[in-house]
Design an enzyme around this catalytic site. Structure first.
Site, PDB file in Angstrom:
ATOM      1  N   LYS A  22      26.729  11.840  51.547  1.00  0.00           N
ATOM      2  CA  LYS A  22      26.907  10.642  50.714  1.00  0.00           C
ATOM      3  C   LYS A  22      28.389  10.349  50.556  1.00  0.00           C
ATOM      4  O   LYS A  22      29.251  11.222  50.695  1.00  0.00           O
ATOM      5  CB  LYS A  22      26.254  10.800  49.341  1.00  0.00           C
ATOM      6  CG  LYS A  22      26.786  11.968  48.476  1.00  0.00           C
ATOM      7  CD  LYS A  22      28.050  11.671  47.701  1.00  0.00           C
ATOM      8  CE  LYS A  22      28.514  12.853  46.859  1.00  0.00           C
ATOM      9  NZ  LYS A  22      29.899  12.704  46.348  1.00  0.00           N
TER      10      LYS A  22
ATOM     11  N   ASP B 212      23.985  15.844  42.057  1.00  0.00           N
ATOM     12  CA  ASP B 212      23.913  15.053  43.283  1.00  0.00           C
ATOM     13  C   ASP B 212      22.624  15.274  44.067  1.00  0.00           C
ATOM     14  O   ASP B 212      22.354  14.550  45.026  1.00  0.00           O
ATOM     15  CB  ASP B 212      25.095  15.372  44.203  1.00  0.00           C
ATOM     16  CG  ASP B 212      26.412  14.797  43.707  1.00  0.00           C
ATOM     17  OD1 ASP B 212      26.398  13.931  42.813  1.00  0.00           O
ATOM     18  OD2 ASP B 212      27.469  15.221  44.215  1.00  0.00           O
TER      19      ASP B 212
END
Length: 300
Positions: free
Chosen positions: A10, A137
């Site tokens: 990401k 996350d």
């Protein structure tokens, strides 16, 4: 029988950080974009839980119970009352300790792989709840695409994307500790009023339109000053990428990977070449997003 899950890296196109809470965590407005750098996590039945890893910087990956992939297997096994005996193999391609959620990706990948291997039939909500317990996350690594994360980043709202965004990532020659970066953020903000984090509506609109110029004007990272304070050499990498034609340059998450938004594949190749030639980074990668979240890539 084995199951392989592919899971993406990401980039944070916005990371707004609020003042530290009483539990030590910081409230976030965190806009995630999954990009096409992937780890593959393969799980196979075994007498006991063990982890192996291969790929770039695999030697830096912990192979004990601190690895999020191991913790994911244990959490799912505990929830369903079974033994967590599996061999987890991580084929590493996401940069290690680079602010791109590689460890979180492995946790999400192992969770999805074990769910498929064991046939537990866990609901999406159950899997996301386990992900949130593992780390801030990890839920996004499961979901992929683009999303706004609030709270610690684990409370996700999917976001629309109207096109493909192209990136160059420059990897540094050493890592940065996420807790250390947050501590430096707190130190730099001492004596000031740190505002509550708010998602940028301009940035969300730019993602929805697929407009790289509008996105470039809106990207931000509140942790960047702290990362640069601890790792001043990153400023040279950022300047090199901008000079090479990147639309935007920023530290990815807590760093030390730096991310460069570019107009397309040709621009990506040119910026990557300039960054490599500059000697300001160890290696570079190109990728695009959005990319899908954790996906079963094979079973057999």
């Amino acid at each position: 029988m084995s199951v392989t899950v592919r899971v993406p890296a990401k980039v944070n196109v916005q990371l707004a950080v609020g003042p530290a809470r009483s539990d030590g965590f910081h409230p976030l407005a965190n806009v995630f974009l999954a990009v096409s750098l992937y780890d593959e996590v393969t799980v196979t039945p075994a007498d006991e839980l063990r982890i192996t890893c291969a790929g770039p910087d695999a030697g830096q990956v912990p192979l004990d119970r601190t690895n999020l992939a191991a913790r994911a297997a244990e959490a799912l096994a505990a929830r369903y009352g079974r033994d967590p005996g599996v061999h987890i193999h991580i084929a590493k391609d996401i940069p290690v300790a680079g602010g791109m959620a590689g460890g979180s990706a492995d946790g999400a990948g192992a969770l999805v792989a074990c769910d498929a291997l064991w046939g537990t039939g866990a609901s999406r909500e159950e899997l996301l709840a386990i992900c949130a317990e593992l780390g801030s996350d990890v839920p996004f690594s499961l979901v992929g695409g683009a999303a706004l994360g609030i709270g610690r980043g684990e409370q996700l709202t999917p976001l629309e994307t109207g096109g493909t965004f192209h990136w160059v990532f420059a990897m540094a020659d050493r890592g940065l500790s996420t807790p250390a970066v947050f501590r430096e953020f707190d130190r730099l903000g001492e004596g000031t009023d740190v505002p509550d984090p708010v998602a940028s509506q301009e940035l969300i609109a730019a993602l929805a339109k697929g407009d790289p110029d509008a996105l470039a004007a809106a990207v931000s990272n509140d942790l960047q000053p702290a990362a640069l304070s601890l790792f001043p050499e990153l400023a040279g990498t950022l300047a090199t990428g901008r000079a090479a034609g990147a639309l935007a340059a920023l530290v990815s998450g807590s760093g030390p990977t730096t991310a460069f938004l570019v107009r397309g594949p040709e621009s990506a190749a040119a910026v990557a070449q300039e960054l490599l030639a500059s000697g300001t980074c160890r290696t570079v990668r190109t990728a695009s997003g959005p990319a899908p979240g954790a996906t079963v890539a094979g079973a057999g």
